[in-house]
Design a protein around this motif. Structure first.
Motif, PDB file in Angstrom:
ATOM      1  N   THR A 171       0.871  -1.171   0.000  1.00 41.20           N
ATOM      2  CA  THR A 171       0.000   0.000   0.000  1.00 41.20           C
ATOM      3  C   THR A 171       0.907   1.220   0.000  1.00 41.20           C
ATOM      4  O   THR A 171       2.133   1.105  -0.001  1.00 41.20           O
ATOM      5  CB  THR A 171      -0.908   0.020   1.240  1.00 41.20           C
ATOM      6  OG1 THR A 171      -0.107   0.216   2.421  1.00 41.20           O
ATOM      7  CG2 THR A 171      -1.672  -1.289   1.386  1.00 41.20           C
ATOM      8  N   THR A 172       0.312   2.398   0.031  1.00 40.27           N
ATOM      9  CA  THR A 172       1.128   3.625   0.040  1.00 40.27           C
ATOM     10  C   THR A 172       1.887   3.770   1.353  1.00 40.27           C
ATOM     11  O   THR A 172       2.862   4.510   1.409  1.00 40.27           O
ATOM     12  CB  THR A 172       0.231   4.859  -0.162  1.00 40.27           C
ATOM     13  OG1 THR A 172      -0.801   4.866   0.839  1.00 40.27           O
ATOM     14  CG2 THR A 172      -0.385   4.843  -1.548  1.00 40.27           C
ATOM     15  N   ARG A 173       1.449   3.079   2.406  1.00 40.53           N
ATOM     16  CA  ARG A 173       2.073   3.259   3.718  1.00 40.53           C
ATOM     17  C   ARG A 173       2.926   2.077   4.160  1.00 40.53           C
ATOM     18  O   ARG A 173       3.835   2.239   4.957  1.00 40.53           O
ATOM     19  CB  ARG A 173       1.000   3.513   4.792  1.00 40.53           C
ATOM     20  CG  ARG A 173       0.289   4.847   4.623  1.00 40.53           C
ATOM     21  CD  ARG A 173      -0.608   5.106   5.811  1.00 40.53           C
ATOM     22  NE  ARG A 173      -1.243   6.418   5.734  1.00 40.53           N
ATOM     23  CZ  ARG A 173      -2.041   6.911   6.674  1.00 40.53           C
ATOM     24  NH1 ARG A 173      -2.320   6.177   7.757  1.00 40.53           N
ATOM     25  NH2 ARG A 173      -2.582   8.106   6.533  1.00 40.53           N
ATOM     26  N   ARG A 174       2.631   0.887   3.683  1.00 39.57           N
ATOM     27  CA  ARG A 174       3.371  -0.266   4.187  1.00 39.57           C
ATOM     28  C   ARG A 174       3.369  -1.392   3.168  1.00 39.57           C
ATOM     29  O   ARG A 174       2.621  -1.374   2.194  1.00 39.57           O
ATOM     30  CB  ARG A 174       2.772  -0.759   5.515  1.00 39.57           C
ATOM     31  CG  ARG A 174       1.306  -1.158   5.421  1.00 39.57           C
ATOM     32  CD  ARG A 174       0.784  -1.624   6.764  1.00 39.57           C
ATOM     33  NE  ARG A 174       1.504  -2.800   7.239  1.00 39.57           N
ATOM     34  CZ  ARG A 174       1.249  -3.410   8.390  1.00 39.57           C
ATOM     35  NH1 ARG A 174       0.321  -2.934   9.192  1.00 39.57           N
ATOM     36  NH2 ARG A 174       1.927  -4.473   8.749  1.00 39.57           N
ATOM     37  N   GLN A 175       4.210  -2.359   3.415  1.00 41.18           N
ATOM     38  CA  GLN A 175       4.229  -3.555   2.592  1.00 41.18           C
ATOM     39  C   GLN A 175       4.320  -4.760   3.517  1.00 41.18           C
ATOM     40  O   GLN A 175       4.848  -4.667   4.633  1.00 41.18           O
ATOM     41  CB  GLN A 175       5.409  -3.547   1.623  1.00 41.18           C
ATOM     42  CG  GLN A 175       6.773  -3.701   2.288  1.00 41.18           C
ATOM     43  CD  GLN A 175       7.903  -3.746   1.276  1.00 41.18           C
ATOM     44  OE1 GLN A 175       7.846  -3.111   0.242  1.00 41.18           O
ATOM     45  NE2 GLN A 175       8.934  -4.506   1.579  1.00 41.18           N
ATOM     46  N   GLY A 176       3.793  -5.882   3.077  1.00 36.20           N
ATOM     47  CA  GLY A 176       3.837  -7.105   3.876  1.00 36.20           C
ATOM     48  C   GLY A 176       3.895  -8.317   2.976  1.00 36.20           C
ATOM     49  O   GLY A 176       3.406  -8.310   1.843  1.00 36.20           O
ATOM     50  N   LEU A 177       4.509  -9.359   3.487  1.00 39.54           N
ATOM     51  CA  LEU A 177       4.629 -10.588   2.720  1.00 39.54           C
ATOM     52  C   LEU A 177       3.309 -11.337   2.676  1.00 39.54           C
ATOM     53  O   LEU A 177       2.580 -11.398   3.674  1.00 39.54           O
ATOM     54  CB  LEU A 177       5.692 -11.495   3.360  1.00 39.54           C
ATOM     55  CG  LEU A 177       7.156 -11.097   3.164  1.00 39.54           C
ATOM     56  CD1 LEU A 177       8.046 -11.881   4.111  1.00 39.54           C
ATOM     57  CD2 LEU A 177       7.577 -11.319   1.723  1.00 39.54           C
ATOM     58  N   THR A 178       3.007 -11.904   1.524  1.00 38.88           N
ATOM     59  CA  THR A 178       1.903 -12.854   1.444  1.00 38.88           C
ATOM     60  C   THR A 178       2.376 -14.179   2.029  1.00 38.88           C
ATOM     61  O   THR A 178       3.559 -14.354   2.355  1.00 38.88           O
ATOM     62  CB  THR A 178       1.471 -13.064  -0.012  1.00 38.88           C
ATOM     63  OG1 THR A 178       2.565 -13.652  -0.730  1.00 38.88           O
ATOM     64  CG2 THR A 178       1.075 -11.747  -0.662  1.00 38.88           C
ATOM     65  N   GLU A 179       1.459 -15.135   2.179  1.00 44.07           N
ATOM     66  CA  GLU A 179       1.867 -16.445   2.701  1.00 44.07           C
ATOM     67  C   GLU A 179       2.892 -17.087   1.775  1.00 44.07           C
ATOM     68  O   GLU A 179       3.905 -17.642   2.220  1.00 44.07           O
ATOM     69  CB  GLU A 179       0.633 -17.349   2.845  1.00 44.07           C
ATOM     70  CG  GLU A 179       0.951 -18.697   3.467  1.00 44.07           C
ATOM     71  CD  GLU A 179      -0.298 -19.542   3.668  1.00 44.07           C
ATOM     72  OE1 GLU A 179      -0.154 -20.727   4.018  1.00 44.07           O
ATOM     73  OE2 GLU A 179      -1.417 -19.016   3.492  1.00 44.07           O
ATOM     74  N   ALA A 180       2.635 -17.008   0.463  1.00 43.61           N
ATOM     75  CA  ALA A 180       3.599 -17.542  -0.494  1.00 43.61           C
ATOM     76  C   ALA A 180       4.901 -16.746  -0.448  1.00 43.61           C
ATOM     77  O   ALA A 180       5.998 -17.312  -0.569  1.00 43.61           O
ATOM     78  CB  ALA A 180       3.014 -17.515  -1.901  1.00 43.61           C
ATOM     79  N   GLY A 181       4.788 -15.436  -0.251  1.00 45.25           N
ATOM     80  CA  GLY A 181       5.968 -14.588  -0.183  1.00 45.25           C
ATOM     81  C   GLY A 181       6.854 -14.914   1.003  1.00 45.25           C
ATOM     82  O   GLY A 181       8.085 -14.897   0.902  1.00 45.25           O
TER      83      GLY A 181
END
Length: 299
Positions: free
Chosen positions: A52-62
């Motif tokens: 997003t414009t404020r944060r990033q996060g790993l997906t389960e696959a990631g």
């Protein structure tokens, strides 16, 4: 695109928390970081990061892919190191962070001498207080003095000890009566070292006890040790400084050392580097060179 390079970019983006930070650390553009990550996602057919414009996060696959990428990259580095270990000279870019004054006077000259010896070794030196987090900033080596904070994930090695001395100008001592003991310091003007808003006490070893702390008082507060040495030489008060910084002033008589019979407090100087399966030759060469030469500069 090279898959291993894209994996390395992806891991750095996750470790640093943003494409921008990864771009700065890897010296590439933010869009190029995104291009590497998209290359992996398109190749795998899955999304690795939710952004997003404020944060990033790993997906389960990631998350699963990230862990495997780290393992693969560690193995690749170990493979490179096993070959590099067989080479006669260190090579590649060596990024080192160090305290500014100690770095300029003691560390950098030794590393420049090392680079002169090994023409395939490149230096990228950073001088500053406080010292940056070595892992997050992507440094190969850090030099630190004094007590160490939590250093999980790092290897540490003591490479020298800097001794501290109380000194003052002859003009000041003539005008204010030379102190004969540590207890006499309370009656004298001190030139105070203030760093990050905090005044550092002067420390004196005591047998079988913690060091004795003397909180200095005086009219001058400075956050630069060299400026303190200059002020002391001008007769503005007593100073507590590393011997390596005032050695020449003591030899010429610009400053006079006090309490010669009192044991001097020692600040340990450490080299720190990230844990890895094998120590890169360029780091080993730097640490060995500093360990061999630095104690002579500090005593």
């Amino acid at each position: 695109m090279d898959r291993l390079t894209s994996m390395a970019v992806f891991v750095r983006a996750v470790d640093l928390g943003s494409f921008t930070a990864a771009a700065d650390a890897l010296e590439m553009s933010g869009p190029m970081v995104g291009k590497h990550v998209r290359f992996l996602e398109e190749r795998l057919g899955v999304r690795l990061l939710n952004r997003t414009t404020r944060r990033q996060g790993l997906t389960e696959a990631g998350q699963a892919y990230y862990e495997r990428c780290r393992a693969v990259l560690n193995e690749a580095e170990a493979a490179d190191a096993s070959v590099a270990d067989g080479l006669s000279e260190p090579r590649g870019r060596l990024r080192v962070t160090m305290p500014a004054l100690l770095g300029r006077h003691c560390i950098a000259p030794l590393l420049v001498k090392l680079a002169r010896k090994y023409p395939h070794l490149d230096l990228d030196l950073s001088f500053g207080d406080p010292i940056a987090d070595i892992v997050e900033a992507g440094y190969d080596l850090a030099i630190r003095t004094g007590d160490l904070d939590d250093q999980s994930g790092l290897i540490t090695r003591r490479i020298a000890s800097q001794r501290m001395v109380v000194c003052g100008a002859r003009s000041y001592l003539r005008a204010n009566c030379k102190p004969k003991s540590i207890d006499d310091l309370a009656a004298h003007q001190a030139i105070i070292y203030r760093r990050s808003g905090r005044v550092r006490p002067w420390l004196f070893p005591q047998e079988s006890q913690p060091p004795r702390e003397i909180m200095p008082s005086g009219r001058l507060r400075l956050d630069d040790l060299e400026a303190i040495a200059d002020a002391a030489a001008q007769g503005m008060g007593l100073a507590w400084l590393p011997y390596w910084l005032v050695r020449e002033r003591l030899k010429t008589g610009a400053l006079v050392g006090l309490f010669a019979e009192q044991p001097e407090f020692l600040y340990d100087c450490h080299a720190l580097w990230p844990r890895s399966p094998r120590l890169p030759p360029k780091v080993r060469a730097a640490v060995d060179a500093l360990t061999a030469a630095l104690p002579k500069l500090m005593t």
